[in-house]
Design a protein around this motif. Structure first.
Motif, PDB file in Angstrom:
ATOM      1  N   LYS A 135      -3.998  14.012   2.273  1.00 25.63           N
ATOM      2  CA  LYS A 135      -5.248  13.317   1.901  1.00 25.63           C
ATOM      3  C   LYS A 135      -5.509  13.407   0.404  1.00 25.63           C
ATOM      4  O   LYS A 135      -6.128  12.524  -0.190  1.00 25.63           O
ATOM      5  N   GLU A 171       2.245  10.930   4.804  1.00 21.77           N
ATOM      6  CA  GLU A 171       2.161  11.354   6.204  1.00 21.77           C
ATOM      7  C   GLU A 171       2.906  12.661   6.429  1.00 21.77           C
ATOM      8  O   GLU A 171       3.515  13.214   5.509  1.00 21.77           O
ATOM      9  N   ARG A 202      -1.935   5.999  -4.881  1.00 22.07           N
ATOM     10  CA  ARG A 202      -2.400   4.603  -4.833  1.00 22.07           C
ATOM     11  C   ARG A 202      -2.905   4.169  -6.208  1.00 22.07           C
ATOM     12  O   ARG A 202      -2.599   3.078  -6.682  1.00 22.07           O
ATOM     13  N   MET A 211       6.081   4.933   1.410  1.00 20.28           N
ATOM     14  CA  MET A 211       5.829   6.020   2.360  1.00 20.28           C
ATOM     15  C   MET A 211       6.257   7.353   1.748  1.00 20.28           C
ATOM     16  O   MET A 211       7.320   7.453   1.130  1.00 20.28           O
ATOM     17  N   PRO A 240      -1.285   4.605  11.104  1.00 19.37           N
ATOM     18  CA  PRO A 240      -0.920   5.853  10.430  1.00 19.37           C
ATOM     19  C   PRO A 240      -0.243   6.827  11.399  1.00 19.37           C
ATOM     20  O   PRO A 240      -0.660   6.949  12.555  1.00 19.37           O
ATOM     21  N   ASP A 249       0.864  -1.182   0.000  1.00 20.23           N
ATOM     22  CA  ASP A 249       0.000   0.000   0.000  1.00 20.23           C
ATOM     23  C   ASP A 249       0.900   1.231   0.000  1.00 20.23           C
ATOM     24  O   ASP A 249       2.131   1.110  -0.022  1.00 20.23           O
ATOM     25  N   CYS A 250       0.282   2.401   0.073  1.00 19.57           N
ATOM     26  CA  CYS A 250       1.092   3.615   0.219  1.00 19.57           C
ATOM     27  C   CYS A 250       0.461   4.504   1.287  1.00 19.57           C
ATOM     28  O   CYS A 250      -0.744   4.421   1.543  1.00 19.57           O
ATOM     29  N   ARG A 251       1.286   5.301   1.926  1.00 17.19           N
ATOM     30  CA  ARG A 251       0.783   6.279   2.905  1.00 17.19           C
ATOM     31  C   ARG A 251       1.483   7.604   2.672  1.00 17.19           C
ATOM     32  O   ARG A 251       2.684   7.628   2.389  1.00 17.19           O
ATOM     33  N   ARG A 296       5.733  -1.107   2.543  1.00 19.72           N
ATOM     34  CA  ARG A 296       4.718  -0.096   2.265  1.00 19.72           C
ATOM     35  C   ARG A 296       5.447   1.130   1.716  1.00 19.72           C
ATOM     36  O   ARG A 296       6.504   1.496   2.235  1.00 19.72           O
ATOM     37  N   GLU A 352      -2.512  11.015  -1.407  1.00 23.63           N
ATOM     38  CA  GLU A 352      -2.470   9.564  -1.142  1.00 23.63           C
ATOM     39  C   GLU A 352      -3.325   8.725  -2.107  1.00 23.63           C
ATOM     40  O   GLU A 352      -2.810   7.765  -2.703  1.00 23.63           O
TER      41      GLU A 352
END
Ligand code: SAM
Length: 451
Positions: free
Chosen positions: A126, A111, A133, A151, A174, A107-109, A149, A129
């Motif tokens: 927000k 932050e 994805r 980041m 998160p 996945d990806c985040r 993941r 992200e």
């Protein structure tokens, strides 16, 4: 830095509570042998490069007292100046994945630091992200069984640090922050501290380690937030405090309130759990906790160490030493972790347990070390070897534990190796919930009276 890092230098980004940057930077440098690139007070993160690029994914967030999250990035950052913020991030991520021979991520985040300036970036995060994805999915790079993941860490100076987090060595939540709702019936907010400690230290093993009808002692219990957590899990609690308990805990059959000094109290029969939240000098608390476990009065402990002093790093090392020496003197194997939790302010929380053959959830703690050893093999260095008894995993895990500065697994007895033999299990689905406590029956010898 004696020489400036090149664009390709590998750089660890560690997240921490604002104000603890120096503590985390120091820990990371001790661990990686590298140098601090950035540790600005109240930034909520630090950046440290390793001595060599070889270390790669060898450090776990669990190994560090002051880190909430740990991601591996490179020195070069993406400048978020154009209207299209996603394409340069995708390009940099692809290059980084190629560099590490990684084709897929889970996945990806996106932050940002847990500070006021950082939170101002939450809208940008927000927005970026889901688009990132989408791009990864379109490239068929998102797969459920991947080990990493992707980041992206945004900083207030409009830069994005692109990196990867190993799922075994990084925090799952998160921003590295587990979120808990304040239970309306709990007598104090510090109930969340114990809830988080149980989540962080016991993970999927909490149903095994905390079973209904186990016995616990809560030193410094009032007004009762920790006692309440234990009671919710079905434990019978002796709450020791001169102060009053509140709410549901008053006249409760599961709770015995003793108005006495927590440093003088000793149980008449051994208990499963000691928890301690007394406001006292950390070394005194460490000595007390060590005494309880060394004497066999309890086999698990969660305790809070208040750190209002400047030399926090030294104080933490001192407490670790106090516990280590006491356990060694008593000839006991033990696992020790010290961690600044999200709900900890100028303090950290400790967990110590005496592993035995039945304590299968110790595998939860061993898992990330096994993963680290796998990485050591992959980059061509020999995996550490240790005791000759036990399986391969036991040897690797045992020596990895003792090499880790935050998680200590003392292997002086064979039971410690046995505890670390298999990878983590989902214990909540394999264990009966209501097993009787094996520790509640045998009375303790009477303690000598103090003069
Ligand atoms: C931070 S509060 C504990 C909060 C509690 N964990 C909760 O969740 O509600 C610290 C408590 O330790 C108690 N305390 C401090 N020294 C103590 C001692 N020597 N013996 C017993 N209790 C003590 C204080 O009375 C105070 O209630």
């Amino acid at each position: 830095m004696t020489r400036p890092p090149s664009a390709d230098t590998l750089v660890w980004v560690g997240y921490c509570r604002a104000g603890f940057e120096r503590d985390l930077a120091r820990e990371l440098v001790d661990r990686l042998g590298g140098e601090v690139i950035e540790a600005t007070e109240n930034a909520g993160y630090v950046r440290v490069c390793a001595a060599t690029n070889e270390v790669r994914f060898r450090v776990a967030v669990q190994d560090l007292t002051f880190a909430r999250q740990l991601i591996l990035t490179r020195e070069a950052a993406v400048q978020l100046i154009s209207n299209d913020r996603v394409t340069p991030i995708v390009d940099a991520l692809q290059a980084f994945m190629v560099l590490h021979g990684i084709d897929h991520v889970v996945d990806c985040r996106v932050e940002y630091p847990d500070t006021n300036d950082g939170k101002a970036l939450s809208r940008a995060a927000k927005a970026i992200e889901p688009r990132l994805r989408e791009r990864l999915a379109a490239n068929h790079q998102l797969v459920g069984h991947a080990k990493f993941r992707a980041m992206v860490f945004l900083t207030p100076d409009k830069q994005a640090r692109i990196g990867l987090a190993d799922l075994h060595l990084s925090a799952n939540d998160p921003l590295g922050i587990p979120r808990f709702r304040m239970p309306p019936d709990a007598p104090s907010r510090s109930t969340l501290k114990l809830a988080e400690a149980i989540h962080v230290f016991l993970g999927s093993g909490q149903d095994e380690a905390m079973q209904p009808d186990m016995r616990a002692v809560d030193l410094g219990a009032a007004p009762g937030g920790w006692t309440w957590q234990l009671m919710q899990r079905g434990l019978r609690v002796t709450a020791v405090d001169n102060g009053a308990l509140k709410g549901d805990l008053v006249d409760n059959a599961m709770v015995k309130h003793l108005r006495t000094d927590g440093f003088r109290y000793a149980p008449t029969v051994p208990v499963d759990w000691l928890v301690c939240d007394m406001v006292e000098q950390p070394a005194r608390i460490a000595t007390l906790v060590a005494k309880w476990l060394a004497n066999g009065w309890a086999r698990y402990a969660i305790f809070n160490l208040k750190l209002p002093m400047k030399k926090r790093h030294e104080e933490v090392a001192r407490c670790r030493e106090i516990i280590g020496e006491a356990m060694e003197e008593a000839g006991k194997s033990y696992i020790l972790q010290l961690k600044q939790l999200y709900h900890d302010r100028e303090e950290i929380t400790g967990f110590v347990m005496l592993p035995n053959r039945k304590a299968r959830f110790a595998h939860h703690l061993a898992a990330h070390h096994l993963a680290a050893s796998d990485e050591a093999r992959r980059v061509g260095r020999p995996a550490p070897t240790g005791r000759k008894t036990g399986g391969d995993h036991a040897r690797v895990a045992a020596s990895a534990f003792s090499a880790s500065p935050n998680t200590t697994l003392n292997t002086s007895s064979p039971s410690a190796s046995v505890a670390a033999k298999k990878p983590a299990l989902n214990l909540s689905s394999t264990l009966p919930r209501a097993a009787a406590s094996p520790w509640s029956a045998k009375p303790l010898p009477k303690q000598k009276k103090r003069r």
